[in-house]
Design a protein around this motif. Sequence first.
Motif, PDB file in Angstrom:
ATOM      1  N   GLY A  22       0.811  -1.216   0.000  1.00 58.23           N
ATOM      2  CA  GLY A  22       0.000   0.000   0.000  1.00 58.23           C
ATOM      3  C   GLY A  22       0.839   1.259   0.000  1.00 58.23           C
ATOM      4  O   GLY A  22       0.490   2.256  -0.635  1.00 58.23           O
ATOM      5  N   TYR A  27      -2.462   1.931  -5.668  1.00 58.59           N
ATOM      6  CA  TYR A  27      -3.531   1.315  -6.462  1.00 58.59           C
ATOM      7  C   TYR A  27      -3.733  -0.157  -6.112  1.00 58.59           C
ATOM      8  O   TYR A  27      -4.786  -0.729  -6.353  1.00 58.59           O
ATOM      9  CB  TYR A  27      -3.238   1.440  -7.962  1.00 58.59           C
ATOM     10  N   ALA A  28      -2.717  -0.757  -5.543  1.00 60.15           N
ATOM     11  CA  ALA A  28      -2.824  -2.164  -5.164  1.00 60.15           C
ATOM     12  C   ALA A  28      -3.834  -2.356  -4.034  1.00 60.15           C
ATOM     13  O   ALA A  28      -4.351  -3.452  -3.846  1.00 60.15           O
ATOM     14  CB  ALA A  28      -1.463  -2.705  -4.750  1.00 60.15           C
ATOM     15  N   LEU A  29      -4.106  -1.304  -3.286  1.00 63.87           N
ATOM     16  CA  LEU A  29      -5.076  -1.417  -2.196  1.00 63.87           C
ATOM     17  C   LEU A  29      -6.491  -1.681  -2.714  1.00 63.87           C
ATOM     18  O   LEU A  29      -7.354  -2.123  -1.955  1.00 63.87           O
ATOM     19  CB  LEU A  29      -5.059  -0.160  -1.324  1.00 63.87           C
ATOM     20  N   LEU A  30      -6.714  -1.443  -3.989  1.00 64.50           N
ATOM     21  CA  LEU A  30      -8.016  -1.759  -4.578  1.00 64.50           C
ATOM     22  C   LEU A  30      -8.263  -3.273  -4.591  1.00 64.50           C
ATOM     23  O   LEU A  30      -9.401  -3.714  -4.698  1.00 64.50           O
ATOM     24  CB  LEU A  30      -8.109  -1.205  -6.004  1.00 64.50           C
ATOM     25  N   LEU A  31      -7.202  -4.045  -4.476  1.00 59.39           N
ATOM     26  CA  LEU A  31      -7.321  -5.497  -4.488  1.00 59.39           C
ATOM     27  C   LEU A  31      -7.599  -6.088  -3.104  1.00 59.39           C
ATOM     28  O   LEU A  31      -7.934  -7.267  -2.991  1.00 59.39           O
ATOM     29  CB  LEU A  31      -6.032  -6.121  -5.023  1.00 59.39           C
ATOM     30  N   PHE A  33      -9.994  -5.559  -0.806  1.00 57.35           N
ATOM     31  CA  PHE A  33     -11.372  -5.985  -0.536  1.00 57.35           C
ATOM     32  C   PHE A  33     -11.762  -7.222  -1.339  1.00 57.35           C
ATOM     33  O   PHE A  33     -12.297  -8.173  -0.767  1.00 57.35           O
ATOM     34  CB  PHE A  33     -12.352  -4.832  -0.801  1.00 57.35           C
ATOM     35  N   PRO A  34     -11.501  -7.271  -2.661  1.00 55.25           N
ATOM     36  CA  PRO A  34     -11.858  -8.496  -3.392  1.00 55.25           C
ATOM     37  C   PRO A  34     -11.126  -9.744  -2.888  1.00 55.25           C
ATOM     38  O   PRO A  34     -11.675 -10.838  -2.934  1.00 55.25           O
ATOM     39  CB  PRO A  34     -11.460  -8.197  -4.840  1.00 55.25           C
TER      40      PRO A  34
END
Length: 142
Positions: A22, A27-31, A33-34
């Motif tokens: 992070g 942008y990797a933090l978007l992953l 939650f999934p």
Amino acid sequence: AGVMFNTLNSIFSFVGVVVVIGFSVPYALLLVFPLGIPYYVVAERYRWGSRDLRRLDARLRAPVLSFFGEVVQGMCVIQAHRATAIFETEFLSHLNMNARSFIAFWAANQWVTCAMETMGAVFVLFASVLVVYESSTGALSP
């Protein structure tokens, strides 16, 4: 305690990877939650199954320990009647049942470890792809 340690170790490893990545690639933090949803589902399934397997293991361990104690106390009588083979067969039967429950418990532990590590590796893969992409576009400076 060892199972809980392994589970917590996997979860904290995942959180550590998320924090480090992070800071490097936001942008990797978007992953998170999934990939967090499957982590939660695996942990919940394992928790319920592990509880039942531990209960089964404890239930099948009691006859082994009880039988062993009785055999040790009555060893003189067993040998006098030359019934060692009968008691050995019965003890091995109890031990076999206990081993089956332990193997099921161990397999569940290995399954959850593999699942958690695989999900962590998937997150690291996607983060690595993002790092390569951002460095090739010039958005990430060394």
